[in-house]
Scaffold this motif. Structure first.
Motif, short mmCIF file in Angstrom:
data_model
loop_
_atom_site.label_atom_id
_atom_site.label_comp_id
_atom_site.label_asym_id
_atom_site.label_seq_id
_atom_site.Cartn_x
_atom_site.Cartn_y
_atom_site.Cartn_z
N ASP A 60 54.10 -29.43 -32.96
CA ASP A 60 54.01 -30.77 -32.38
C ASP A 60 53.72 -30.73 -30.88
N CYS A 86 52.01 -28.05 -29.25
CA CYS A 86 50.76 -27.40 -28.87
C CYS A 86 49.97 -26.99 -30.11
N ARG A 87 48.64 -26.98 -29.95
CA ARG A 87 47.75 -26.62 -31.06
C ARG A 87 47.72 -25.11 -31.27
N ALA A 132 47.55 -27.76 -20.97
CA ALA A 132 47.89 -28.75 -21.99
C ALA A 132 46.64 -29.34 -22.62
N GLU A 133 45.66 -29.67 -21.80
CA GLU A 133 44.42 -30.25 -22.32
C GLU A 133 43.68 -29.29 -23.24
N GLY A 191 45.10 -27.28 -25.33
CA GLY A 191 45.80 -27.13 -26.60
C GLY A 191 46.97 -26.17 -26.59
N THR A 250 47.10 -35.46 -17.84
CA THR A 250 47.03 -35.26 -19.29
C THR A 250 48.06 -36.12 -20.00
N ARG A 281 48.99 -34.99 -23.00
CA ARG A 281 49.50 -34.02 -23.96
C ARG A 281 50.88 -33.50 -23.52
N PRO A 282 51.64 -32.92 -24.45
CA PRO A 282 52.97 -32.42 -24.11
C PRO A 282 52.94 -31.30 -23.08
#
Length: 357
Positions: free
Chosen positions: A7, A9-10, A32-33, A35, A61, A63-64
């Motif tokens: 959840d 990070c990719r 973060a951007e 992934g 960002t 993102r987390p």
């Protein structure tokens, strides 16, 4: 990778929190951007400074990302040993024309105030260095929806973190650059430690928490090795030092691949706590005599380190680096993440191909 980490990070890649301005908002945002999971370092910053950087990352960002906190340190240092070390550093003060710092500066790094800010305005993840928070603190973060990670250097520390209620562990091998995140600073253990893969296996056999492996990794194939040993993700620091988004001093970046610096060592010379850096004049001359006195020695040498940086003198700077520093690649953080992910996938395919033969 555990579902909670998925959840966040990719890719199973975490950018280590590096204090002293290295983990800039620009670096964290770029990671973060791309992934991966980027971390701000709140250590040595004021509460306002930490919060301003959080707001900066949020502008960069959606993102987390995470924030790392230093745990307060007990007052165990011998004042007389610190005074003797100050006398030894008198020549450095003359050379750099700067006074030594005050060793009696507060050692709690504003911990309680920073915790309060992070509970009032939560970020997705918070990690802890130099110890383990209380169960009450970790429970409060859980209620705030924050994923908590405790850095450990032994199976025993991992057990303590699990009992306290941490969500995950950052398992730091002796290969890692920067400070060793032992929960208790043992003066007799300066040059000892457990290698990353052995430590990951030990921790895996001791606790049931997700594991983020940290220590000397610079390539996707090394990440694959850590995952094969039982880790859920890998944390890299030195690999990101040389990125243009990194806030590291230019001399620090250049030194990572400079043939003058061929090895690293654990030293107390700059901070009073074991930390891995490129071996330079300061470490060679003062490391053997530095007392176990953190953060007192850190504050004593602060002005010296800044003066060396101003003059571009790599021989007087704290050039923190992991054992894999020679493999540093000068790439934008986003490109580095993509390359690491591709190398990781290639390593996995190679292993699966060999297994099928």
């Amino acid at each position: 990778m555990s579902s909670e980490l998925t959840d966040l990070c990719r890719y199973p890649i975490v950018q280590a929190p590096m204090a002293g301005g290295v983990s800039s908002p620009e670096l964290v945002g770029a990671v973060a951007e791309a992934g991966a999971l980027g971390f701000l370092a709140a250590g040595y910053k004021t509460t306002d400074g930490m919060y301003n950087e959080i707001k900066h990352v949020r502008r960069l960002t959606g993102r987390p990302f995470g924030v790392n906190l230093f745990m307060p340190q007990p007052a165990l240092a011998d004042p007389s040993a610190v005074e003797v070390y100050c006398q030894q550093l008198a020549g450095e003060a003359l050379w750099y024309e700067t006074p030594l710092g005050d060793p009696d500066t507060s050692g709690d790094d504003g911990y309680e105030a920073k915790v309060a800010i992070l509970l009032e305005d939560p970020v997705p993840a918070v990690s802890f260095t130099f110890g383990c928070p209380t169960r009450d603190t970790l429970d409060a973060f859980a209620k705030a929806g924050t994923y908590t990670i405790v850095t450990v250097t032994s199976a025993e520390e991992a057990q303590c973190a699990q009992w306290a209620g941490a969500d995950a562990l950052c398992v730091q091998g002796v290969e890692a650059g920067g400070h060793q995140s032992t929960h208790r600073d043992d003066p007799q253990a300066d040059n000892t430690g457990i290698g990353l893969l052995s430590l990951v296996t030990q921790v895996r056999e001791t606790v049931q928490l997700p594991v983020i492996a940290a220590g000397g990794m610079m390539r996707g194939s090394q990440i694959a090795g850590a995952l094969a040993a039982g880790a859920d993700a890998a944390q890299l620091g030195t690999a990101f030092l040389i990125c243009p988004e990194s806030g590291a001093h230019p001399v620090h970046k250049q030194s990572l691949t400079n043939p003058l610096f061929v090895r690293t060592a654990l030293t107390r010379a700059f901070s009073g706590r074991p930390a891995r850096g490129l071996v330079n004049r300061f470490i060679t001359e003062h490391g053997p005599y530095a007392p176990a006195a953190y953060p007192q020695v850190h504050y004593v040498t602060s002005g010296l380190r800044k003066a060396a940086a101003r003059t571009g003198d790599a021989q007087g700077m704290a050039l923190w680096a992991g054992q894999g520093h020679r493999m540093a690649r000068e790439l934008p953080a986003g490109e580095l993440i993509e390359l690491l992910a591709a190398e990781l996938e290639a390593a996995r395919v190679a292993v699966s191909g060999r297994s099928a033969e």
